[in-house]
Design an enzyme around this catalytic site. Structure first.
Site: not given
Length: 388
Positions: A332, A270, A292, A222, A244-245
């Site tokens: 988060c 993904n 993350d 991510f 990252d997607s």
């Protein structure tokens, strides 16, 4: 000061505002005020009639009242200027930083991030939206920025009955450019990128993780714009891969790596599917893995499913670490408290049959201040762990 309209708490309401929380919900009051008071400053009183404080009102929101002060105040230019000046005085004067963090800085629904001589502002409450011109003038007078970008495009604005829009103080478009953050240059689109353009809340964690990366294979899952990967590469990692997607995030990460003259590979993927792919069973293990992800629990009702997602991704990561490898894992979402994250990692340790030792507890930086009486102001937490 003339008498203000007021809300009165129900006799049987167990409202958190009685214990210091700054919010009151519509189902906690005896009656709502007429819509003409939306955006105005009104009092809130307990069932005995004792004043709890003054705050901003919006009948269109589930949160009908947000406290400004325990005293009687007016939300005018003088109040906003004092609040901004107090907020700025509490921050370090150096580097990219968050200058205003909503209720934590006595400006409900206002977020202000600073990137060099540019301010990026989010306004998410009706009362401050009605006074956004005053806010803009105050920020210009106190901080003298070259530009102020209003990123009023967060979906949460719709819960306040507000339109979604983006504009600058000058009325001119703000073009993307290189901006220095913690020793690296990033190509940032502050007017059109995610949130306010960069996740400043993680900027100190990038260096915290980098010190474990020298000589190792590092996976930044991510990765967004690649900050963890860039820091790892500069710290001397032997190999760095970012996943990252979002194709635009990967393109930005590659551009950032080239600009900063570090070697890192970035791939659109993904992350869940990537870990589950059959070839992972024979791939070399990693020395450091960073997780993350975006918030899995965007609401309290989504927490149960989110916990399953956090467990799955952390379990996959721990199984892909060398003995003694390091996992840096973050959440988060304010709905996921430390107890829930720790329970997830406890279950991961048991299922992976590995001993996980905490190296560092991680948290949002002090320019994202936490109100003790407001759990929602605390949202970023994590662990850096060694997997024996």
């Amino acid at each position: 000061m003339a008498a203000l309209p007021f809300l009165k708490l129900k006799a049987n309401a167990r409202s958190r505002v009685l214990h210091g929380h700054p919010w009151v919900f519509g189902n906690e009051v005896e009656a709502l005020l007429p819509p003409e008071h939306d955006g105005a400053v009104v009092e809130c009183r307990d069932r005995t009639g004792r004043m709890i404080g003054t705050g901003v009102y919006n009948s269109k929101s589930q949160i009908v009242w947000r406290r400004l002060s325990r005293d009687r105040v007016t939300l005018d230019a003088a109040y906003i200027q004092k609040a901004v000046e107090r907020a700025v005085s509490r921050r370090s004067p150096e580097g990219a930083r968050r200058l205003v963090w909503s209720e934590s800085d006595d400006l409900p629904g206002v977020v202000v991030d600073q990137f060099g001589d540019v301010l990026v502002v989010q306004v998410q409450t009706l009362a401050l939206e009605q006074r956004s011109a005053i806010l803009s003038d105050v920020l210009a007078a106190v901080l003298k920025p070259a530009e102020i970008i209003f990123r009023n495009d967060a979906p949460i604005r719709r819960l306040e009955g507000l339109p979604v829009e983006v504009h600058t103080r000058s009325g001119q478009p703000w073009e993307p450019r290189w901006i220095a953050i913690e020793g690296f240059d990033y190509w940032l689109d502050l007017q059109g990128g995610q949130k306010t353009g960069f996740y400043l809340d993680q900027r100190f964690q990038h260096a915290a993780v980098a010190k474990y990366c020298r000589g190792g294979r590092v996976l930044d899952a991510f990765c967004n714009q690649g900050a963890f990967a860039l820091h790892a590469a500069r710290a001397g990692a032997a190999e760095v891969l970012g996943l990252d997607s979002a194709e635009d995030a990967i393109a930005a990460a590659r551009r950032n790596a080239e600009r900063n003259q570090v070697t890192a590979e970035f791939t659109v993927a993904n992350v869940f599917d990537w870990f589950n792919a059959p070839e992972r069973a024979v791939d070399a293990l990693w020395d450091v893995i960073v997780l993350d992800p975006p918030p899995f629990a965007k609401s309290k009702s989504a927490l149960e499913g989110a916990l399953r997602g956090y467990k799955e991704i952390n379990l996959r990561a721990v199984k892909r670490l060398v003995p003694g490898g390091v996992l840096a894992t973050y959440t988060c979402s304010h709905h996921m408290q430390d107890a829930e994250l720790r329970q997830v990692l406890t279950e991961v340790a048991a299922d992976a049959r590995r001993k996980l030792r905490v190296l560092e507890w991680c948290h949002q930086p002090t320019d994202h201040p936490v109100l003790i009486t407001m759990p929602e102001s605390e949202y970023l937490r994590g662990y850096i762990i060694r997997a024996e």
